[in-house]
Design a protein around this motif. Structure first.
Motif, short mmCIF file in Angstrom:
data_model
loop_
_atom_site.label_atom_id
_atom_site.label_comp_id
_atom_site.label_asym_id
_atom_site.label_seq_id
_atom_site.Cartn_x
_atom_site.Cartn_y
_atom_site.Cartn_z
N PRO A 160 0.83 -1.21 0.00
CA PRO A 160 0.00 0.00 0.00
C PRO A 160 0.86 1.26 0.00
CG PRO A 160 -0.76 -1.57 1.65
CD PRO A 160 0.57 -2.06 1.17
N THR A 161 0.59 2.15 -0.91
CA THR A 161 1.31 3.42 -1.00
C THR A 161 0.32 4.56 -0.84
OG1 THR A 161 1.08 3.40 -3.40
CG2 THR A 161 3.10 2.48 -2.49
N ARG A 162 0.84 5.74 -0.60
CA ARG A 162 -0.02 6.91 -0.45
C ARG A 162 -0.84 7.12 -1.72
NH1 ARG A 162 3.59 10.41 -0.17
NH2 ARG A 162 4.28 9.95 1.96
N LEU B 190 -6.01 5.81 6.82
CA LEU B 190 -6.99 5.64 5.75
C LEU B 190 -8.10 6.67 5.94
CD1 LEU B 190 -7.32 1.74 5.89
CD2 LEU B 190 -5.62 3.11 4.68
N VAL B 191 -8.28 7.53 4.96
CA VAL B 191 -9.28 8.60 5.07
C VAL B 191 -10.02 8.76 3.75
CG1 VAL B 191 -9.65 11.08 5.44
CG2 VAL B 191 -7.97 9.86 6.83
N LYS C 135 -10.93 1.90 1.60
CA LYS C 135 -10.53 3.26 1.92
C LYS C 135 -9.27 3.65 1.17
CE LYS C 135 -13.76 3.67 5.09
NZ LYS C 135 -14.94 4.56 4.89
N SER C 136 -9.03 4.95 1.12
CA SER C 136 -7.85 5.48 0.46
C SER C 136 -6.73 5.71 1.48
CB SER C 136 -8.19 6.80 -0.23
OG SER C 136 -7.04 7.39 -0.79
N ALA D 256 -3.23 5.03 -2.72
CA ALA D 256 -3.82 3.76 -3.15
C ALA D 256 -5.11 3.47 -2.39
CB ALA D 256 -2.82 2.62 -2.93
N TRP D 257 -5.97 2.67 -3.01
CA TRP D 257 -7.15 2.15 -2.32
C TRP D 257 -6.80 0.80 -1.74
CZ3 TRP D 257 -11.44 4.98 -1.54
CH2 TRP D 257 -11.63 6.10 -2.36
N VAL D 258 -7.28 0.54 -0.53
CA VAL D 258 -7.01 -0.76 0.09
C VAL D 258 -8.28 -1.33 0.69
CG1 VAL D 258 -4.59 -0.24 0.62
CG2 VAL D 258 -6.36 0.30 2.31
N VAL D 259 -8.30 -2.65 0.77
CA VAL D 259 -9.36 -3.37 1.48
C VAL D 259 -8.78 -3.76 2.83
CG1 VAL D 259 -10.87 -5.39 1.48
CG2 VAL D 259 -10.30 -4.26 -0.68
N ALA D 260 -9.41 -3.31 3.91
CA ALA D 260 -8.84 -3.53 5.25
C ALA D 260 -9.94 -3.80 6.26
CB ALA D 260 -8.02 -2.32 5.68
N CYS D 261 -9.57 -4.49 7.32
CA CYS D 261 -10.47 -4.74 8.44
C CYS D 261 -10.23 -3.71 9.54
CB CYS D 261 -10.23 -6.14 9.02
SG CYS D 261 -10.64 -7.50 7.91
#
Length: 209
Positions: A82-84, A176-177, A120-121, A86-91
Motif C-alpha cells: 500500500p502506498t499513499r 486511511l481517510v 478506503k484510500s 492507493a485504495w485498500v481493502v482492510a479490516c
C-alpha cells in the motif's frame, strides 16, 4: 328459472341456488393468478442472473462497493505494498468492530471482529506527519479536501474521534481517510490502521460516481 342481470358492465346468470357463476370476482382471481405467476417467473430469472453475475465477479477477483466513502462500482484486488493514494481493502480492529456491530456501521463479514472489510484510500504511510483538527486532516503540511471531523453520525449519535494534534505514522501503520464524506468511518475516528489488517490493494475497474 334463471334470470339475467347487469353487474359492472357484464351479463351474469344467477342459478336457482343464488350462486354466482362467471362472476367478475372469479375472473379477477384467475387473472391475478396468471399475473402473479408471470411476476414470480420474472423474479426467479432475475435472481438467477444476479447469482451468475455474483459468481463471475468473485471468480474474477472483483469486489462490489456500494458505500459512499469511495466511488461506487467494481474493484479488483492486486498484489503490492500500500502506498499513499492507493485504495485498500482492510479490516477494523476487533475493538472497533464492537462499536461497528452495535451501531450498524458495518455488516457481518469475515474480519476478525466479525464485520465486513472497508474500502478506503491511503493518505499517510510510515514516517508521514498527520495533524488532526476539527476542520481538516493535514498530511505533511497538505490539507486534505473534505476531511473535516463530524461530531455525530447520521442518527445524531456522538462520534468518538482520534486525539486532536500531531501524529507521526509508525512503521507498521497506515492512515486511511475518505475525502468524499465527512462521517466516513476511517482513521479520523479509528486512528492509524495496522498494516496487518490490510487485505490487499484495490484498483477501480468500473465506477458510476
Amino acid at each position: 328459472m334463471a334470470q339475467a342481470s347487469v353487474a359492472s358492465g357484464q351479463v351474469v346468470k344467477h342459478a336457482r341456488s343464488g350462486t354466482l357463476r362467471g362472476s367478475p370476482a372469479r375472473a379477477l382471481h384467475a387473472g391475478c393468478r396468471s399475473a402473479c405467476s408471470r411476476t414470480a417467473a420474472r423474479a426467479v430469472v432475475a435472481l438467477s442472473v444476479a447469482g451468475v453475475l455474483l459468481v463471475v465477479i468473485l471468480a474474477l477477483g472483483l469486489h462490489v462497493n456500494l458505500s459512499a466513502s469511495a466511488r461506487r462500482g467494481l474493484y479488483r484486488t492486486v498484489a503490492g505494498r500500500p502506498t499513499r493514494g492507493a485504495w485498500v481493502v482492510a479490516c477494523v480492529s476487533p475493538q472497533s468492530a464492537v462499536l461497528a456491530r452495535a451501531r450498524g456501521y458495518l455488516g457481518p463479514g469475515p474480519c476478525a471482529g466479525g464485520t465486513q472489510p472497508l474500502l478506503k484510500s491511503v493518505v499517510a504511510v510510515a514516517g508521514d506527519v498527520v495533524e488532526i483538527g476539527p476542520e481538516a486532516v493535514t498530511v505533511n503540511g497538505q490539507r486534505l479536501p473534505g476531511s473535516s471531523i463530524a461530531a455525530s453520525d447520521s442518527l445524531g449519535r456522538g462520534l468518538p474521534h482520534v486525539a486532536w494534534g500531531r501524529h507521526v505514522v509508525g512503521a507498521d501503520e497506515l492512515w486511511l481517510v475518505s475525502t468524499r464524506v465527512p462521517n466516513s468511518w476511517d482513521s479520523r475516528y479509528l486512528g492509524p490502521m495496522s498494516t496487518s489488517l490490510v487485505w490487499s490493494v484495490a484498483q477501480p475497474v468500473w465506477t458510476v460516481d
